[in-house]
Design a protein around this motif. Structure first.
Motif, PDB file in Angstrom:
ATOM      1  N   ALA A  57       2.185   7.568   6.821  1.00  0.00           N
ATOM      2  CA  ALA A  57       1.088   6.691   6.411  1.00  0.00           C
ATOM      3  C   ALA A  57       0.562   5.858   7.573  1.00  0.00           C
ATOM      4  O   ALA A  57      -0.620   5.530   7.632  1.00  0.00           O
TER       5      ALA A  57
ATOM      6  N   GLU B  66       0.794  -1.233   0.000  1.00  0.00           N
ATOM      7  CA  GLU B  66       0.000   0.000   0.000  1.00  0.00           C
ATOM      8  C   GLU B  66       0.831   1.291   0.000  1.00  0.00           C
ATOM      9  O   GLU B  66       0.367   2.313  -0.500  1.00  0.00           O
ATOM     10  N   VAL B  67       2.043   1.258   0.575  1.00  0.00           N
ATOM     11  CA  VAL B  67       2.806   2.497   0.746  1.00  0.00           C
ATOM     12  C   VAL B  67       3.854   2.697  -0.344  1.00  0.00           C
ATOM     13  O   VAL B  67       3.885   3.749  -1.003  1.00  0.00           O
TER      14      VAL B  67
ATOM     15  N   GLU C 154      -6.055   8.258   2.086  1.00  0.00           N
ATOM     16  CA  GLU C 154      -6.580   6.929   1.763  1.00  0.00           C
ATOM     17  C   GLU C 154      -5.755   5.840   2.438  1.00  0.00           C
ATOM     18  O   GLU C 154      -6.293   4.879   2.997  1.00  0.00           O
ATOM     19  N   VAL C 155      -4.425   5.990   2.369  1.00  0.00           N
ATOM     20  CA  VAL C 155      -3.546   4.987   2.972  1.00  0.00           C
ATOM     21  C   VAL C 155      -3.673   5.006   4.492  1.00  0.00           C
ATOM     22  O   VAL C 155      -3.686   3.958   5.148  1.00  0.00           O
TER      23      VAL C 155
END
Length: 401
Positions: free
Chosen positions: A92, A26-27, A47-48
């Protein structure tokens, strides 16, 4: 130190794996977008962050009663190694607020916590700290020239700071100012005062370009007759150094663990490159010089890890661990630089481009030898403390010092 003290619980191993999978999936794919910022970067980051909260890996190092994950110090140290793999992962996963959050949690009033700590931990606002000044040696904060004078129910602050990281995106800056100029002990002259960045007289002079990069967030700020309520002081008057030390001690452990994450990612890239790049009759991995790079890097990473774990354990047990922290600050930064440098060399021309994260890592590695105290200051501190024990008829015992 027993072997068991360096062993993680199965729960922490699983959590590290979960965090690593999240970062890889995801990151890292969007880390450049997040770091560049702007509207798109902010949207992607939100969003993350929402996903991180859903996965239960948000603000892991802060207490549950303030909105964090409630992870014990040592467990968080182990996880921070994984967080370090990506520059964007700190924000994040909400770990970028750990130092400021801890500072507010330890010394803030309930009103201060409501106003700044809880929104900070939740990711609604960002913090910044005003310590370094352009006209004095940042390695000697007893020389600071910023002042805060109590006028009735308000502090009047005049200050010129730089490398106030994130001030351009922060809701507040915790200012390190002289409030007790007549105090004989220099370390009791300063206090910490929270200043909202929208206060009249608070000016962001510029975002300072660093090492050929103009898009960072290291800010030069100036405060001219800025007035804030006297209740904005953290802790008591003259406790600025005490609070800063409480912030910086564990913070240097977090830095060192993140450096290890960066070094490990650079190491991974180096090994993958060596196994896939063919030149002069064989793969790079078959060449003894490259094998030396890999062996030296693995050895240095592991040595830095064990040193950092030992320092963290001592802090967790209540020791200040001054020598241990100074050692890992100096050695950890050196290891990060060495490993990234070798990885760039193995990548050749590709290594100095933005097509890999290595060139950015290299810049960050150079910063690491300066921020939170330059190598020279920490090196001198190590020697002085060790020699002091010998002057007292004792000796340096690495297990207990």
């Amino acid at each position: 130190m027993s072997k068991s003290q360096f062993q993680m619980s199965e729960n922490v191993r699983e959590l590290r794996s979960k965090v690593r999978n999240f970062i890889e999936k995801e990151v890292i794919p969007v880390e450049n977008v997040i770091v560049e910022g702007g509207e798109e970067g902010t949207r992607v980051l939100k969003e993350v962050q929402k996903l991180a909260k859903k996965e239960g890996i948000w603000a892991l190092g802060l207490p549950k009663d303030v909105g964090g994950g409630g992870l014990p110090f040592m467990d968080y140290v182990y996880v921070n190694e994984i967080v370090g793999r990506s520059e964007a992962a700190m924000v994040a996963l909400g770990t970028h607020t750990a130092q400021d959050g801890t500072m507010l949690n330890l010394y803030g009033t309930e009103e201060q916590k409501k106003k700044w700590l809880y929104p900070l931990v939740d990711g609604e606002i960002n913090p910044s700290v005003g310590l370094t000044e352009p006209n004095i040696a940042g390695s000697d904060p007893t020389l600071i020239e910023s002042t805060a004078v109590l006028d009735g129910d308000e502090w009047v602050i005049n200050a010129h700071k730089w490398f106030t990281t994130g001030a351009n995106k922060a809701a507040f800056t915790t200012m390190f100012c002289v409030t007790e100029p007549d105090e004989e002990q220099r370390h009791k002259r300063s206090s910490m005062i929270v200043v909202p960045t929208d206060t009249p007289g608070y000016e962001i002079v510029r975002v300072v370009p660093t090492m050929g990069h103009a898009g960072g967030n290291h800010c030069e700020i100036r405060l001219t007759n800025v007035r804030v309520p006297k209740e904005n002081i953290l802790g008591n008057r003259g406790e600025g150094f005490l609070i800063a030390q409480k912030r910086l001690g564990p913070g240097r452990i977090y830095h060192s663990m993140r450096w290890l994450g960066q070094a490990q990612r650079a190491f991974d890239l180096m090994c993958e490159r060596a196994l896939n790049r063919y030149a002069h009759g064989s793969l790079l991995s078959d060449k003894q010089m490259i094998q030396k790079f890999i062996a030296d890097s693995a050895t240095e990473i592991q040595a830095a890890r064990l040193m950092t774990f030992e320092a963290a354990i001592k802090i967790d047990e209540g020791s200040e661990a001054r020598v241990d922290i100074a050692m890992i600050k100096v050695y950890g930064a050196e290891v990060l630089h060495n490993v990234v440098d070798r990885a760039i060399q193995v990548h050749g021309a590709l290594g100095v481009t933005a097509d890999t994260p290595l060139e950015k890592m290299y810049r960050e590695a150079r910063y690491a030898r300066i921020y939170d105290g330059p190598d020279e200051v920490h090196t001198a501190s190590i020697a002085k403390r060790i020699l002091r024990s010998y002057k007292n008829g004792e000796f340096w015992d690495p297990a207990n010092f």
